[in-house]
Design an enzyme around this catalytic site. Structure first.
Site, PDB file in Angstrom:
ATOM      1  CD  GLU A 215      -3.199  -0.230   2.279  1.00  0.00           C
ATOM      2  OE1 GLU A 215      -4.349  -0.409   2.761  1.00  0.00           O
ATOM      3  OE2 GLU A 215      -3.044   0.361   3.408  1.00  0.00           O
ATOM      4  NE  ARG A 307     -10.663  -7.118  16.748  1.00  0.00           N
ATOM      5  CZ  ARG A 307     -10.710  -6.231  16.656  1.00  0.00           C
ATOM      6  NH1 ARG A 307     -11.403  -4.912  17.978  1.00  0.00           N
ATOM      7  NH2 ARG A 307      -9.544  -5.619  15.976  1.00  0.00           N
TER       8      ARG A 307
HETATM    9  P1  ADP Z   1      -8.731  -2.562  18.148  1.00  0.00           P
HETATM   10  O1  ADP Z   1      -8.499  -1.364  17.785  1.00  0.00           O
HETATM   11  O2  ADP Z   1      -9.361  -3.070  19.407  1.00  0.00           O
HETATM   12  O3  ADP Z   1      -7.444  -1.992  19.273  1.00  0.00           O
HETATM   13  P2  ADP Z   1      -6.687  -3.805  17.268  1.00  0.00           P
HETATM   14  O4  ADP Z   1      -6.891  -4.753  15.969  1.00  0.00           O
HETATM   15  O5  ADP Z   1      -6.089  -2.837  16.901  1.00  0.00           O
HETATM   16  O6  ADP Z   1      -7.978  -3.667  17.599  1.00  0.00           O
HETATM   17  O7  ADP Z   1      -6.730  -4.414  18.977  1.00  0.00           O
HETATM   18  C1  ADP Z   1      -7.057  -5.233  18.994  1.00  0.00           C
HETATM   19  C2  ADP Z   1      -6.059  -6.436  18.821  1.00  0.00           C
HETATM   20  O8  ADP Z   1      -5.376  -6.838  20.436  1.00  0.00           O
HETATM   21  C3  ADP Z   1      -6.628  -7.635  19.701  1.00  0.00           C
HETATM   22  O9  ADP Z   1      -6.361  -8.362  18.163  1.00  0.00           O
HETATM   23  C4  ADP Z   1      -5.612  -8.822  20.425  1.00  0.00           C
HETATM   24  O10 ADP Z   1      -4.716  -9.589  19.626  1.00  0.00           O
HETATM   25  C5  ADP Z   1      -4.935  -7.414  21.249  1.00  0.00           C
HETATM   26  N1  ADP Z   1      -5.856  -7.386  22.698  1.00  0.00           N
HETATM   27  C6  ADP Z   1      -5.488  -7.141  23.171  1.00  0.00           C
HETATM   28  N2  ADP Z   1      -5.769  -7.023  24.377  1.00  0.00           N
HETATM   29  C7  ADP Z   1      -6.229  -7.909  24.421  1.00  0.00           C
HETATM   30  C8  ADP Z   1      -6.538  -8.648  25.178  1.00  0.00           C
HETATM   31  N3  ADP Z   1      -7.142  -8.520  26.760  1.00  0.00           N
HETATM   32  N4  ADP Z   1      -7.672 -10.552  25.165  1.00  0.00           N
HETATM   33  C9  ADP Z   1      -7.194 -10.188  23.155  1.00  0.00           C
HETATM   34  N5  ADP Z   1      -6.630 -10.093  22.939  1.00  0.00           N
HETATM   35  C10 ADP Z   1      -6.664  -8.898  22.972  1.00  0.00           C
HETATM   36  P1  ADP Z   2      -3.887  -3.696  11.684  1.00  0.00           P
HETATM   37  O1  ADP Z   2      -5.305  -5.070  11.012  1.00  0.00           O
HETATM   38  O2  ADP Z   2      -2.926  -4.021  12.376  1.00  0.00           O
HETATM   39  O3  ADP Z   2      -5.144  -2.905  13.054  1.00  0.00           O
HETATM   40  P2  ADP Z   2      -4.501  -1.556   9.731  1.00  0.00           P
HETATM   41  O4  ADP Z   2      -4.630  -1.548   8.806  1.00  0.00           O
HETATM   42  O5  ADP Z   2      -5.768  -1.384  10.384  1.00  0.00           O
HETATM   43  O6  ADP Z   2      -3.952  -2.407  10.497  1.00  0.00           O
HETATM   44  O7  ADP Z   2      -3.462  -0.726  10.801  1.00  0.00           O
HETATM   45  C1  ADP Z   2      -2.942  -0.054  12.132  1.00  0.00           C
HETATM   46  C2  ADP Z   2      -2.242   1.073  11.843  1.00  0.00           C
HETATM   47  O8  ADP Z   2      -1.200   1.045  10.729  1.00  0.00           O
HETATM   48  C3  ADP Z   2      -2.449   2.119  11.215  1.00  0.00           C
HETATM   49  O9  ADP Z   2      -3.116   2.504  12.378  1.00  0.00           O
HETATM   50  C4  ADP Z   2      -1.880   3.520  10.843  1.00  0.00           C
HETATM   51  O10 ADP Z   2      -1.303   3.918  12.188  1.00  0.00           O
HETATM   52  C5  ADP Z   2      -1.222   2.675  10.364  1.00  0.00           C
HETATM   53  N1  ADP Z   2      -1.030   2.047   8.312  1.00  0.00           N
HETATM   54  C6  ADP Z   2      -1.734   1.253   7.907  1.00  0.00           C
HETATM   55  N2  ADP Z   2      -2.122   1.628   6.827  1.00  0.00           N
HETATM   56  C7  ADP Z   2      -1.349   2.454   6.090  1.00  0.00           C
HETATM   57  C8  ADP Z   2      -0.511   3.609   5.368  1.00  0.00           C
HETATM   58  N3  ADP Z   2      -1.171   2.777   4.338  1.00  0.00           N
HETATM   59  N4  ADP Z   2      -0.200   4.314   5.865  1.00  0.00           N
HETATM   60  C9  ADP Z   2       0.592   5.001   6.748  1.00  0.00           C
HETATM   61  N5  ADP Z   2       0.088   4.061   8.059  1.00  0.00           N
HETATM   62  C10 ADP Z   2      -1.165   2.979   7.881  1.00  0.00           C
END
Ligand code: ADP
Ligand code: ADP
Ligand code: MG
Length: 683
Positions: A215, A307
């Site tokens: 990306e 979720r």
């Molecule tokens: P969010 O925006 O909800 O933080 P992310 O995908 O960035 O979404 O992060 C959530 C991730 O954080 C989960 O997928 C898991 O890997 C991790 N995580 C954090 N706290 C916990 C917990 N208490 N139990 C399980 N997983 C957790």
């Molecule tokens: P995850 O599944 O690990 O949560 P995301 O695609 O939601 O992955 O991205 C997590 C974080 O990574 C975003 O909140 C942002 O800070 C950074 N990120 C993702 N894509 C980009 C991008 N194209 N350019 C810059 N930062 C990015």
């Protein structure tokens, strides 16, 4: 687009719309606790599952019933679909709430629930499968006419063929990725091949799927997302946005709503895009559509989290909606309790995630023993926590301990509430990111909303310096006074002793000694002891710090919370004793490790007092172990000669000659345990 299968599924759920009496929570930590709270409100029985490590965890203790998952790796416990399904069937649960993380986005788990006639509280497996793959999700978004970041998909060769024309820097992502893992920035085409190969290997290892894509890397972006709710009756609404730009290692640590960035026009466009995408995939239940926004408020679709999300309380604070309650309603096949018009968010909310991690050491986790825990009690401050007192934070799980959610009329009010609440939020025994969060919300760039996802990296030195200065700005004499009073009260409360001299205990012999605060040695002299109507007053002179005498007057001790009058003004501090028998003093939100060090002066004082009573008897100042004998019969000693060392309370105490004399007899041996009556030496 309305899909036939979708309608059929909806119809099924509606027809089956049944009462849920019992829900199993397939999770742990704060989210499990938070879900149980809603179940209590709804008079639904809760079933917790717990690993051996969580045998005494809060979520296990709070649930109506609890099923052990045994020990071992995650795949044998919280990720073990069969064990969790069995637990639900054994306990007669009607439904399973997966929380976030773990199995929450696992389509096989949702299918296993369905196969066993258990309601899975979340969207259907098909939606999860589609959105679980970032490449597939991108394609859906493109088809729905939603902006996505420029990207290249395909196998390694197909991507490399375009190496010359890519808009560097680019970001390599794992198709099956999540939790910020497996992302790599590539700045030049020369490094693309190696980066692709290693990213793919990593993705294979973490996610069992080596598929990666590229990306465009958006420079200085913001992360803004939209919370949605959709039921099986065709109702689809958004619950406004959350800005989650403050991140470390691509993981959010501070989230707020409304976004302080978006213009009204951009905000509406964002809502429209999120709803359009959810409509296109026939999304059901609670979900989040994540976007990345550039400096000009152009936003691009990132992914859908299928979720409940960690930061959902921010939305709950502003809308007054219990998202878990709505999830359950929707899963039962009922119509959701809200229309778009009814959603009128109020004020500003901010969430701070408290982690057992060391901000000064690359945010590395710091699992270990929590010796004291106290949550702020304040209107406008909500705490969702995984713990409720002293406990152990295991290295086996996510290091997030708790979340603080503050809500006020406006952003400034929410930030002020958060500052006050953080001051009153006590976690002792291990390093947390609390002081760091505090400095972030006090940072002028943050206050002025001059932020992007690189904020934590860009401000690393500034924030570390600010943390140091905050500590240095505390008056050491206040901390010492609090420590001494706690040390004294602790003894009193532990022993329930009435006699004032025993209350004061060890101290009665010593008026001059040294206290160590964070390694800094502070000579202290006690100048006054008083007990008036059960109150204890300690006056002492820390004259090397300031010419003043500090006085600490006891008011109340409740667990780790000590209320006192400090130089005439009321103060609340939090104290606990760590494994090294050092006292941690939580003073105005910061923890300081304190202990008494020097014992030579004390012992001299003690010896002097003993001499008055019986010139030839030398006894130990307190029960302990003789660790060293420096003299033998017939030795002539000078005043101050250390004759015997007794270890007690993990401190060495020197038994010192008070005057010139000859050792007549040594009555103890090294290694011997002695009490404070046993004579040690005859002079
Ligand atoms: P969010 O925006 O909800 O933080 P992310 O995908 O960035 O979404 O992060 C959530 C991730 O954080 C989960 O997928 C898991 O890997 C991790 N995580 C954090 N706290 C916990 C917990 N208490 N139990 C399980 N997983 C957790
Ligand atoms: P995850 O599944 O690990 O949560 P995301 O695609 O939601 O992955 O991205 C997590 C974080 O990574 C975003 O909140 C942002 O800070 C950074 N990120 C993702 N894509 C980009 C991008 N194209 N350019 C810059 N930062 C990015
Ligand atoms: Mg994400």
């Amino acid at each position: 687009m309305c899909r036939y299968s979708d309608n059929l599924l909806s119809l099924q759920v509606i027809m089956n719309s049944k009462k849920i009496h019992k829900i199993l929570i397939a999770n742990r930590g704060e989210i499990a606790v938070r879900i149980i709270r809603t179940l209590r409100k709804l008079h639904i029985d809760s079933v917790a599952v717990f690993s051996d490590l969580d045998a005494n965890a809060l979520h296990r203790r709070m649930a109506d019933e609890a099923c052990p998952l045994g020990g071992g790796a995650l795949k044998d416990t919280y990720l073990n679909i069969q064990k969790i399904i069995d637990a639900a069937l054994d306990t007669g649960a009607d439904a399973i709430h997966p929380g976030y993380g773990f199995l929450s986005e696992n389509p096989e788990f949702a299918e296993a629930c369905e196969a066993n006639h258990l309601i899975f509280i979340g969207p259907d497996a098909e939606t999860m499968r589609l959105m679980g793959n970032k490449i597939a999700a991108r394609e859906v978004a493109i088809k729905a006419g939603i902006p996505v970041v420029f990207g290249v998909t395909g196998n390694m060769y197909q991507i490399l063929e375009q190496a010359d024309t890519l808009p560097y820097p680019v970001l390599i992502k794992a198709a099956a990725g999540g939790g910020g893992k497996g992302m790599h920035i590539v700045r030049t085409k020369e490094t693309l091949r190696d980066a692709l190969e290693s990213a793919s290997r990593e993705a294979e290892k973490y996610f069992n799927d080596g598929t990666v894509f590229v990306e465009q890397y958006i420079e200085h972006p913001r992360h803004i997302e939209v919370q949605v709710l959709a039921d099986h009756h065709g109702n689809l609404i958004h619950l406004h946005e959350r800005e989650c730009t403050i991140q470390r290692r691509y993981q959010k640590i501070i989230e707020e709503s409304p976004s302080p960035t978006l213009t009204e026009e951009r905000r509406q466009a964002l809502f429209d895009a999120a709803l359009k995408l959810c409509r296109a995939i026939g999304y059901k239940n609670a979900g989040t559509v994540e976007f990345i926004a550039d400096q000009n408020q152009n936003f691009y679709f990132l992914e859908v989290n299928t979720r409940i999300q960690v930061e959902h309380p921010v939305t709950e604070a502003r809308t007054g909606i219990d998202l878990v309650e709505e999830q359950i309603r929707i899963a039962r096949g009922k119509e959701m309790g809200w229309t778009q018009e009814a959603i009128q968010p109020q004020g500003h909310a901010i969430e701070l995630r408290l982690y057992a991690e060391d901000p000064e050491n690359g945010f590395l986790p710091t699992p270990g023993k929590v010796t004291a825990y106290h949550e702020p009690q304040m209107r406008g401050a909500r705490v969702d926590s995984s713990i409720d007192g002293p406990c152990c934070i295991s290295e086996a799980y996510d290091p997030m301990i708790a979340k603080l959610i503050c809500h006020a009329k406006n952003r400034q009010g929410a930030l002020e509430t958060a500052q006050h609440a953080l001051k009153d939020f006590t976690i002792q025994g291990l390093t947390t990111n609390k002081a760091y969060l505090w400095e972030v919300i006090k940072n002028q760039d943050f206050i002025d909303n001059k932020i992007d996802t690189g904020f934590c990296d860009a401000h690393r030195e500034t924030l570390e310096q600010a943390m140091k200065e905050s500590r240095q700005s505390q008056h050491l004499d206040d901390i010492v006074a609090s420590f001494l009073l706690f040390d004294c009260c602790k003894r009193r409360f532990e022993k329930h002793i009435e006699n004032v001299w025993e209350e004061i205990g060890y101290w009665r012999y010593h008026s001059k000694f040294t206290v160590e605060v964070e390694g800094q040695k502070i000579p202290v002299s006690i100048t006054e002891w008083k007990t008036e109507s059960g109150k204890l007053k300690v006056s002492f002179d820390t004259s090397h710090l300031s010419p003043l005498t500090s006085s600490a007057e006891f008011i109340a001790l409740n667990g780790p919370q000590l209320k006192l009058m400090l130089n005439g003004r009321p103060e609340t501090v939090y104290c606990s004793v760590n494994e090294e028998q050092k006292t941690i003093v939580g003073f105005r939100g910061l923890n300081f490790t304190c202990c008494r060090t020097d014992q030579l002066n004390d012992t001299l004082d003690y010896a002097r007092k003993t001499e008055v009573n019986d010139k030839s008897r030398l006894v130990s100042p307190m029960p302990g172990k003789v660790v060293k004998i420096n003299v033998k019969e017939g030795d002539v000693v000078e005043p101050g000669t250390i004759m015997i060392v007794v270890e007690a309370m993990k401190m060495e105490n020197n038994i010192v000659a008070t005057g010139k004399g000859t050792v007549k007899q040594v009555l103890v041996q090294e290694g011997e345990m002695v009490d404070n009556k046993k004579q040690l030496i005859v002079m």
